[in-house]
Design a protein around this motif. Structure first.
Motif, PDB file in Angstrom:
ATOM      1  N   GLY A   1       0.636  -1.087  -0.072  1.00 62.14           N
ATOM      2  CA  GLY A   1      -0.026   0.109   0.054  1.00 62.14           C
ATOM      3  C   GLY A   1       0.860   1.201  -0.128  1.00 62.14           C
ATOM      4  O   GLY A   1       0.278   2.484  -0.216  1.00 62.14           O
TER       5      GLY A   1
ATOM      6  N   PRO B   1      -9.760   4.430  -0.366  1.00 68.42           N
ATOM      7  CA  PRO B   1      -9.537   4.128   1.284  1.00 68.42           C
ATOM      8  C   PRO B   1      -8.106   4.240   1.307  1.00 68.42           C
ATOM      9  O   PRO B   1      -7.404   3.703   0.952  1.00 68.42           O
ATOM     10  CB  PRO B   1      -9.987   3.011   1.593  1.00 68.42           C
ATOM     11  N   LEU B   2      -7.822   5.063   2.513  1.00 65.65           N
ATOM     12  CA  LEU B   2      -6.086   5.381   2.743  1.00 65.65           C
ATOM     13  C   LEU B   2      -6.051   4.981   4.331  1.00 65.65           C
ATOM     14  O   LEU B   2      -6.916   5.278   5.139  1.00 65.65           O
ATOM     15  CB  LEU B   2      -5.904   6.945   2.469  1.00 65.65           C
ATOM     16  N   ARG B   3      -4.937   4.838   4.469  1.00 66.85           N
ATOM     17  CA  ARG B   3      -4.525   4.792   6.241  1.00 66.85           C
ATOM     18  C   ARG B   3      -3.569   5.924   6.173  1.00 66.85           C
ATOM     19  O   ARG B   3      -2.524   6.201   5.782  1.00 66.85           O
ATOM     20  CB  ARG B   3      -3.704   3.568   6.308  1.00 66.85           C
ATOM     21  N   GLU B   4      -4.061   7.000   7.045  1.00 69.26           N
ATOM     22  CA  GLU B   4      -3.316   8.049   7.230  1.00 69.26           C
ATOM     23  C   GLU B   4      -1.982   7.806   7.951  1.00 69.26           C
ATOM     24  O   GLU B   4      -1.667   6.788   8.824  1.00 69.26           O
ATOM     25  CB  GLU B   4      -3.967   9.152   8.271  1.00 69.26           C
TER      26      GLU B   4
ATOM     27  N   PRO C   1       0.332   9.086   3.372  1.00 70.72           N
ATOM     28  CA  PRO C   1      -0.466   8.015   3.869  1.00 70.72           C
ATOM     29  C   PRO C   1      -0.194   6.764   2.963  1.00 70.72           C
ATOM     30  O   PRO C   1       0.492   7.004   1.777  1.00 70.72           O
ATOM     31  CB  PRO C   1      -2.192   8.481   3.713  1.00 70.72           C
ATOM     32  N   ARG C   2      -0.914   5.629   3.108  1.00 73.11           N
ATOM     33  CA  ARG C   2      -0.623   4.432   2.331  1.00 73.11           C
ATOM     34  C   ARG C   2      -2.098   4.079   2.084  1.00 73.11           C
ATOM     35  O   ARG C   2      -3.012   4.613   2.758  1.00 73.11           O
ATOM     36  CB  ARG C   2      -0.038   3.202   3.255  1.00 73.11           C
TER      37      ARG C   2
ATOM     38  N   ASP D   1      -5.421   1.922   2.131  1.00 74.75           N
ATOM     39  CA  ASP D   1      -5.861   0.627   2.920  1.00 74.75           C
ATOM     40  C   ASP D   1      -6.157  -0.396   1.911  1.00 74.75           C
ATOM     41  O   ASP D   1      -7.447  -0.400   1.485  1.00 74.75           O
ATOM     42  CB  ASP D   1      -7.085   1.324   3.623  1.00 74.75           C
TER      43      ASP D   1
ATOM     44  N   ARG E   1      -6.943  -3.409   2.530  1.00 74.39           N
ATOM     45  CA  ARG E   1      -8.094  -4.501   2.750  1.00 74.39           C
ATOM     46  C   ARG E   1      -9.115  -4.038   2.157  1.00 74.39           C
ATOM     47  O   ARG E   1     -10.037  -4.585   1.738  1.00 74.39           O
ATOM     48  CB  ARG E   1      -7.982  -4.437   4.158  1.00 74.39           C
ATOM     49  N   ARG E   2      -9.298  -2.598   2.294  1.00 77.62           N
ATOM     50  CA  ARG E   2     -10.496  -2.064   1.674  1.00 77.62           C
ATOM     51  C   ARG E   2     -10.731  -1.540   0.262  1.00 77.62           C
ATOM     52  O   ARG E   2     -11.527  -1.534  -0.429  1.00 77.62           O
ATOM     53  CB  ARG E   2     -11.071  -0.678   2.571  1.00 77.62           C
TER      54      ARG E   2
END
Length: 149
Positions: free
Chosen positions: A84, A104-107, A117-118, A120, A122-123
């Motif tokens: 990601g 969808p991102l992971r901050e 961010p990366r 996400d 999974r989503r």
């Protein structure tokens, strides 16, 4: 093709107003990779390995090479690393696309260099099912049948 699709994928970036790139000698494998990249719906991603598995040929490095050489002709930001992380040197352009498409991102934590961010995974990961599916409900439509989680 929109200008957004030619703004930083591979090394073959089209000049403004040049229209779609013409690849008369595009290898058949490269055409297949780019065709899959064009199928990925907005807000979703596939990894280099996912595309190789979908095609039943090559591997992540071969897909990455195709994207580096010819990826500017397709939504390159939807083909990503399995962890990601955003493509080095293209993070900000990709991030603009991800935010516009509600990917969808992971901050990133404040301790992360650059606070980039990366995805996400999974989503956001798309398994090749219908464009409106939930990520795991539809069939892949390709050689592999299992959904990626």
């Amino acid at each position: 093709m929109s200008q957004d699709q030619t703004d930083g994928g591979g090394s073959g970036v089209a000049p403004p107003g040049a229209g779609p790139p013409d690849y008369p000698e595009l290898p058949e494998y490269a055409e297949r990779v780019l065709d899959v990249a064009e199928l990925i719906p907005p807000g979703r991603v596939m990894t280099y390995g996912d595309i190789a598995e979908w095609l039943g040929e090559g591997g992540p490095r071969q897909v990455g090479r195709v994207m580096a050489l010819y990826g500017s002709a397709v939504p390159w930001w939807r083909v990503v690393r399995a962890d990601g992380t955003l493509l080095p040197a293209h993070e900000l352009r990709a991030l603009e696309h991800y935010r516009a498409e509600a990917t969808p991102l992971r901050e990133a934590s404040r301790l992360t260099e650059g606070h980039i961010p990366r995805i996400d995974m999974r989503r956001a990961r798309w398994d090749g099912g219908g464009a409106g599916d939930d990520g795991g409900a539809g069939g892949r439509g390709g050689p592999g049948e299992e959904a990626h989680t």
